[in-house]
Design a protein around this motif. Structure first.
Motif, PDB file in Angstrom:
ATOM      1  N   LYS A  71       0.739  -1.021   0.105  1.00 46.79           N
ATOM      2  CA  LYS A  71       0.048   0.098   0.145  1.00 46.79           C
ATOM      3  C   LYS A  71       0.875   1.287  -0.018  1.00 46.79           C
ATOM      4  O   LYS A  71       0.405   2.355   0.177  1.00 46.79           O
ATOM      5  N   ILE A  72       2.184   1.264  -0.223  1.00 40.56           N
ATOM      6  CA  ILE A  72       2.900   2.505  -0.225  1.00 40.56           C
ATOM      7  C   ILE A  72       3.509   2.779  -1.556  1.00 40.56           C
ATOM      8  O   ILE A  72       3.812   1.845  -2.220  1.00 40.56           O
ATOM      9  N   GLY A  73       4.109   3.917  -1.913  1.00 42.73           N
ATOM     10  CA  GLY A  73       4.620   4.143  -2.874  1.00 42.73           C
ATOM     11  C   GLY A  73       6.003   3.908  -3.079  1.00 42.73           C
ATOM     12  O   GLY A  73       6.720   3.233  -2.387  1.00 42.73           O
ATOM     13  N   GLU A  74       6.512   3.942  -4.620  1.00 43.25           N
ATOM     14  CA  GLU A  74       7.926   3.519  -4.825  1.00 43.25           C
ATOM     15  C   GLU A  74       8.915   4.273  -4.130  1.00 43.25           C
ATOM     16  O   GLU A  74      10.007   3.503  -3.763  1.00 43.25           O
ATOM     17  N   LYS A  75       8.474   5.523  -3.838  1.00 44.19           N
ATOM     18  CA  LYS A  75       9.638   6.306  -3.185  1.00 44.19           C
ATOM     19  C   LYS A  75       9.795   5.824  -1.632  1.00 44.19           C
ATOM     20  O   LYS A  75      10.931   5.625  -1.457  1.00 44.19           O
ATOM     21  N   ASP A  76       8.807   5.951  -1.194  1.00 48.22           N
ATOM     22  CA  ASP A  76       8.602   4.968   0.341  1.00 48.22           C
ATOM     23  C   ASP A  76       9.414   3.685   0.230  1.00 48.22           C
ATOM     24  O   ASP A  76       9.969   3.075   1.213  1.00 48.22           O
ATOM     25  N   ILE A  77       9.058   2.808  -0.894  1.00 44.78           N
ATOM     26  CA  ILE A  77       9.675   1.566  -0.811  1.00 44.78           C
ATOM     27  C   ILE A  77      11.104   1.608  -0.798  1.00 44.78           C
ATOM     28  O   ILE A  77      11.990   0.865  -0.257  1.00 44.78           O
ATOM     29  N   SER A  79      13.270   4.026   0.491  1.00 46.05           N
ATOM     30  CA  SER A  79      13.487   4.308   1.599  1.00 46.05           C
ATOM     31  C   SER A  79      13.611   2.978   2.763  1.00 46.05           C
ATOM     32  O   SER A  79      14.500   2.825   3.436  1.00 46.05           O
ATOM     33  N   ILE A  80      12.698   2.039   2.469  1.00 48.53           N
ATOM     34  CA  ILE A  80      12.282   0.861   3.271  1.00 48.53           C
ATOM     35  C   ILE A  80      13.529   0.237   3.100  1.00 48.53           C
ATOM     36  O   ILE A  80      14.240  -0.610   3.879  1.00 48.53           O
ATOM     37  N   ARG A  81      13.828  -0.102   1.666  1.00 54.22           N
ATOM     38  CA  ARG A  81      14.945  -1.005   1.320  1.00 54.22           C
ATOM     39  C   ARG A  81      16.391  -0.544   2.090  1.00 54.22           C
ATOM     40  O   ARG A  81      16.991  -1.281   2.333  1.00 54.22           O
ATOM     41  N   ASN A  82      16.677   0.925   2.020  1.00 54.86           N
ATOM     42  CA  ASN A  82      17.792   1.419   2.418  1.00 54.86           C
ATOM     43  C   ASN A  82      18.063   1.251   4.071  1.00 54.86           C
ATOM     44  O   ASN A  82      19.144   1.128   4.439  1.00 54.86           O
ATOM     45  N   GLN A  83      16.739   1.344   4.492  1.00 58.05           N
ATOM     46  CA  GLN A  83      16.759   1.699   6.028  1.00 58.05           C
ATOM     47  C   GLN A  83      16.384   0.516   6.826  1.00 58.05           C
ATOM     48  O   GLN A  83      17.095   0.324   7.827  1.00 58.05           O
ATOM     49  N   LYS A  84      15.517  -0.431   6.306  1.00 52.65           N
ATOM     50  CA  LYS A  84      15.115  -1.467   7.184  1.00 52.65           C
ATOM     51  C   LYS A  84      15.861  -2.934   6.725  1.00 52.65           C
ATOM     52  O   LYS A  84      15.590  -3.881   7.217  1.00 52.65           O
ATOM     53  N   ILE A  85      16.741  -3.066   5.561  1.00 46.57           N
ATOM     54  CA  ILE A  85      16.775  -4.350   4.923  1.00 46.57           C
ATOM     55  C   ILE A  85      18.316  -4.262   4.542  1.00 46.57           C
ATOM     56  O   ILE A  85      18.460  -3.255   3.914  1.00 46.57           O
ATOM     57  N   GLY A  86      19.264  -5.051   5.001  1.00 45.80           N
ATOM     58  CA  GLY A  86      20.586  -5.217   4.522  1.00 45.80           C
ATOM     59  C   GLY A  86      20.374  -6.264   3.564  1.00 45.80           C
ATOM     60  O   GLY A  86      20.201  -7.603   3.981  1.00 45.80           O
ATOM     61  N   PHE A  87      21.069  -6.195   2.427  1.00 46.54           N
ATOM     62  CA  PHE A  87      21.096  -7.245   1.478  1.00 46.54           C
ATOM     63  C   PHE A  87      22.550  -7.855   1.267  1.00 46.54           C
ATOM     64  O   PHE A  87      23.592  -7.054   1.152  1.00 46.54           O
ATOM     65  N   VAL A  88      22.748  -9.114   1.291  1.00 48.07           N
ATOM     66  CA  VAL A  88      23.902  -9.782   0.963  1.00 48.07           C
ATOM     67  C   VAL A  88      23.742 -10.872  -0.163  1.00 48.07           C
ATOM     68  O   VAL A  88      22.681 -11.762  -0.145  1.00 48.07           O
ATOM     69  N   TYR A 110      24.769   7.426   0.028  1.00 52.80           N
ATOM     70  CA  TYR A 110      23.407   7.742  -0.787  1.00 52.80           C
ATOM     71  C   TYR A 110      22.649   8.382   0.359  1.00 52.80           C
ATOM     72  O   TYR A 110      21.645   9.256   0.268  1.00 52.80           O
ATOM     73  N   ALA A 111      22.899   7.931   1.757  1.00 53.86           N
ATOM     74  CA  ALA A 111      22.065   8.742   2.721  1.00 53.86           C
ATOM     75  C   ALA A 111      22.534  10.139   3.173  1.00 53.86           C
ATOM     76  O   ALA A 111      21.977  10.798   3.983  1.00 53.86           O
ATOM     77  N   GLY A 112      23.767  10.693   2.508  1.00 51.29           N
ATOM     78  CA  GLY A 112      24.137  12.068   2.856  1.00 51.29           C
ATOM     79  C   GLY A 112      24.896  12.165   4.145  1.00 51.29           C
ATOM     80  O   GLY A 112      24.967  13.374   4.446  1.00 51.29           O
ATOM     81  N   VAL A 113      25.583  11.171   4.818  1.00 52.71           N
ATOM     82  CA  VAL A 113      26.318  11.089   5.766  1.00 52.71           C
ATOM     83  C   VAL A 113      27.617  11.742   5.400  1.00 52.71           C
ATOM     84  O   VAL A 113      28.208  11.470   4.229  1.00 52.71           O
ATOM     85  N   ASN A 114      28.148  12.650   6.308  1.00 51.46           N
ATOM     86  CA  ASN A 114      29.410  13.326   5.718  1.00 51.46           C
ATOM     87  C   ASN A 114      30.770  12.118   5.885  1.00 51.46           C
ATOM     88  O   ASN A 114      30.521  11.247   6.560  1.00 51.46           O
ATOM     89  N   LYS A 115      31.742  12.708   5.399  1.00 51.50           N
ATOM     90  CA  LYS A 115      32.808  11.638   5.015  1.00 51.50           C
ATOM     91  C   LYS A 115      33.490  11.323   6.123  1.00 51.50           C
ATOM     92  O   LYS A 115      33.769  10.209   6.447  1.00 51.50           O
ATOM     93  N   LYS A 116      33.657  11.981   7.171  1.00 53.91           N
ATOM     94  CA  LYS A 116      34.226  11.557   8.584  1.00 53.91           C
ATOM     95  C   LYS A 116      33.416  10.827   9.142  1.00 53.91           C
ATOM     96  O   LYS A 116      34.011   9.638   9.992  1.00 53.91           O
ATOM     97  N   GLU A 117      32.230  10.915   9.285  1.00 53.81           N
ATOM     98  CA  GLU A 117      31.512   9.751  10.052  1.00 53.81           C
ATOM     99  C   GLU A 117      31.231   8.630   9.134  1.00 53.81           C
ATOM    100  O   GLU A 117      31.046   7.468   9.835  1.00 53.81           O
ATOM    101  N   ARG A 118      31.186   8.856   7.782  1.00 53.76           N
ATOM    102  CA  ARG A 118      31.025   7.509   6.956  1.00 53.76           C
ATOM    103  C   ARG A 118      32.287   6.679   7.460  1.00 53.76           C
ATOM    104  O   ARG A 118      32.310   5.397   7.553  1.00 53.76           O
ATOM    105  N   GLU A 119      33.567   7.199   7.457  1.00 54.58           N
ATOM    106  CA  GLU A 119      34.681   6.357   7.725  1.00 54.58           C
ATOM    107  C   GLU A 119      34.679   5.885   8.960  1.00 54.58           C
ATOM    108  O   GLU A 119      35.116   4.694   9.302  1.00 54.58           O
ATOM    109  N   ILE A 120      34.274   6.707   9.993  1.00 51.32           N
ATOM    110  CA  ILE A 120      34.246   6.068  11.583  1.00 51.32           C
ATOM    111  C   ILE A 120      33.241   4.950  11.537  1.00 51.32           C
ATOM    112  O   ILE A 120      33.740   3.806  11.967  1.00 51.32           O
ATOM    113  N   ARG A 121      32.101   4.975  10.751  1.00 54.13           N
ATOM    114  CA  ARG A 121      31.165   3.914  10.915  1.00 54.13           C
ATOM    115  C   ARG A 121      31.669   2.862   9.973  1.00 54.13           C
ATOM    116  O   ARG A 121      31.481   1.411  10.777  1.00 54.13           O
ATOM    117  N   ALA A 122      32.284   2.919   8.992  1.00 54.09           N
ATOM    118  CA  ALA A 122      32.360   1.814   8.177  1.00 54.09           C
ATOM    119  C   ALA A 122      33.671   0.953   8.891  1.00 54.09           C
ATOM    120  O   ALA A 122      33.733  -0.128   8.762  1.00 54.09           O
TER     121      ALA A 122
END
Length: 225
Positions: A71-77, A79-88, A110-122
């Protein structure tokens, strides 16, 4: 966390109508470790595409984290794939020109996180999967098991509700397969919900529940069938 009710899936090819999934019903609770299994053509891959929100052309209900996916639109889908599901994936799907660190960072780019934060988390996630000493290596410089660890790290980077793994050990030797399944077990013990789609019998030795498909139907659902 996840609920499938009276789900049916048809493929139309000219005058032919294939009933790929037939009245599928099951629930998955938060923190479960499940394998969806079956031979080629059993419906397990079709089911995976639906669970991953890659295919919404079905009848019945699929509810993920209280959201009715039909029942939800493609844009929301997206977002759900990016935030709720990790694919391997079996083929890893790593970008060959990027390092392990850069591949893991991609969802955060893709989520717009800054470079320093990306590197720390990765780096934190790569440490978690035992690859901190390989962060500057490109995929061609990694073994199959190491590539899959990078792929798992990338799947974990956004802290998704579910890890959905499609034949994750299909391209690995027996030693790497054992290492990857032990990593999934460790992640599950830490609270991650993990769904593995596989036809390999060895996978059954690690998971806590197996949903077995045959000819588009669930024929068994339980612990260590």
């Amino acid at each position: 966390m996840l609920e499938v009710n009276n789900l049916n899936k048809f493929y139309i090819n000219g005058d032919m109508k294939l009933h790929a999934l037939k009245n599928i019903n099951f629930n998955i609770k938060d923190g479960e470790f499940i394998a969806i299994m079956g031979s080629s053509g059993s419906g397990k891959s079709t089911m995976m595409n639906i669970l991953g929100c890659l295919d919404r052309n079905f009848s019945g209900k699929y509810i993920l984290d209280k959201i009715d996916i039909s029942k939800i639109g493609e844009k929301d889908i997206s977002s759900i794939r990016n935030q709720k599901i990790g694919f391997v994936f079996q083929s890893f799907n790593l970008l060959s020109k990027l390092t392990a660190l850069e591949n893991v960072e991609l969802p955060l780019v893709y989520a717009g996180v800054n470079k320093k934060e990306r590197e720390i988390r990765a780096k934190e996630i790569l440490t978690k999967v035992g690859l901190i000493d390989r962060i500057h290596h490109k995929p061609t410089e990694l073994s199959g098991g190491q590539k899959q660890r990078v792929a798992i790290a990338r799947a974990l980077i956004n802290n998704p509700s579910i890890i959905l793994a499609d034949e994750p050990t299909g391209n690995l030797d027996s030693i790497s397969e054992k290492e990857i399944m032990e990593l999934f077990t460790e992640l599950n013990n830490q609270g991650k919900t993990i769904i593995i789609v596989s036809h390999e019998p060895e996978v059954a030795n690690y998971v806590k529940r197996i949903i077995l498909f045959k000819d588009g139907e669930i024929i068994k659902d339980g612990e260590r069938l």
